[in-house]
Write a protein that holds these residues in place. Structure first.
Motif: not given
Length: 228
Positions: A93-101, A124-130, A201-210
C-alpha cells in the motif's frame, strides 16, 4: 498515489535509566506536513503498535506548523495513541517508508524483523526507504535477499557523534550511528552539527538531524512526483 508509512518508537526512556525519551515530535510532524501539502496519505506504525511517547525535549522545538498538526485529533490518535502494529501493515500500500527519530529508536528499531520485512518489501516494489536523525538506526540491519546489508556501498547520513555530545547523551546511547553504518559498508556523510542536511542515493533518502525532516520530505516528494 500510494501512501507513505511513518515508523515511530515505543521506547519511553534511555536504556536502563529513568531519563525519558521517545519520538522527536517535529521529525514526524514536519515530514507529515510536507506530505499533506501534496495530498499524500500517511499511516503510522511502531514496533509494538499503539502508544508512542514524545521526547519531552522535543516540545521545546515546535513551531506553529508542528503545533497545528499536533493538535488535530487525527494526528493524536493515529500517530501517538493508536499506531499500527507491523502485522496490520500491507507493504504493497506504500510508495515509501520513513523512519522518524528521537533517541528511543536506538533501542527498538535496529533489530525488529517485522519492520525490516516491510521496508524491504516497499523497496522491492520500487519504493523509497527514508529516515531522519536517529531514524537511521532502522536502516542498519536491513538486508537484501542475498543476505548483504542494504546500506552497504550506499551514501547516507544520520545523527552524529558531535551532535550526541552537544545533546549530552554520548554516555547513554548504545551506539554511534556513523560507527555502525560504516561497519556495514555505508558511506556516512555529515555536515556541521545541527545544520539541515539530507542526502539521496538511489531510492535511499536520509537526513542528519531534527532540522532535516522537511528536506527529506521534499526530496522524497520530488522523486514521487517524477515517478507519476
Amino acid at each position: 498515489m500510494k501512501k507513505v508509512l511513518v515508523v515511530e518508537t515505543n521506547v519511553t526512556h534511555y536504556g536502563n535509566t529513568d531519563d525519558p525519551t521517545g519520538l522527536w515530535l517535529g521529525e514526524t510532524a514536519e515530514f507529515v506536513d510536507e506530505m499533506q501539502k501534496e495530498g499524500i496519505g500517511v499511516d503510522y506504525v511502531s514496533p509494538k503498535g499503539g502508544f508512542v511517547p514524545l521526547d519531552p525535549r522535543s516540545m521545546k522545538y515546535v513551531d506553529p506548523s508542528i503545533m497545528k498538526l499536533y493538535e488535530t485529533p487525527d494526528f493524536q490518535q493515529r500517530a501517538l495513541v493508536k499506531t499500527l502494529s507491523p502485522a496490520e501493515v500491507n507493504p504493497d500500500d506504500y510508495s515509501a517508508i520513513y523512519y522518524a527519530g528521537g533517541h528511543g529508536v536506538m533501542w527498538d528499531f535496529p533489530d525488529d524483523p517485522d519492520l525490516q520485512k516491510i521496508a524491504m518489501r516497499i523497496e522491492a516494489n520500487n519504493g523509497f526507504v527514508t529516515s531522519v536523525c536517529h531514524g537511521v538506526a532502522g536502516l542498519l540491519n536491513l538486508k537484501n535477499q542475498d543476505g548483504s546489508y542494504y546500506i552497504a556501498g550506499k551514501t547516507l547520513t544520520g545523527f552524529t557523534k558531535a551532535e550526541e555530545i552537544l545533546a549530552g547523551k554520548q554516555t547513554v546511547v548504545p551506539f554511534y550511528n556513523k560507527v555502525e553504518a560504516e561497519k556495514r559498508g555505508a558511506n556516512f556523510k555529515q555536515v556541521r552539527a545541527y545544520k539541515d542536511y539530507a542526502v539521496q542515493d538511489g531510492h535511499l533518502i536520509t537526513g542528519q538531524n531534527p532540522f532535516s525532516a522537511r528536506s527529506v520530505a521534499k526530496l522524497l516528494l520530488k522523486n514521487l512526483n517524477e515517478a507519476k
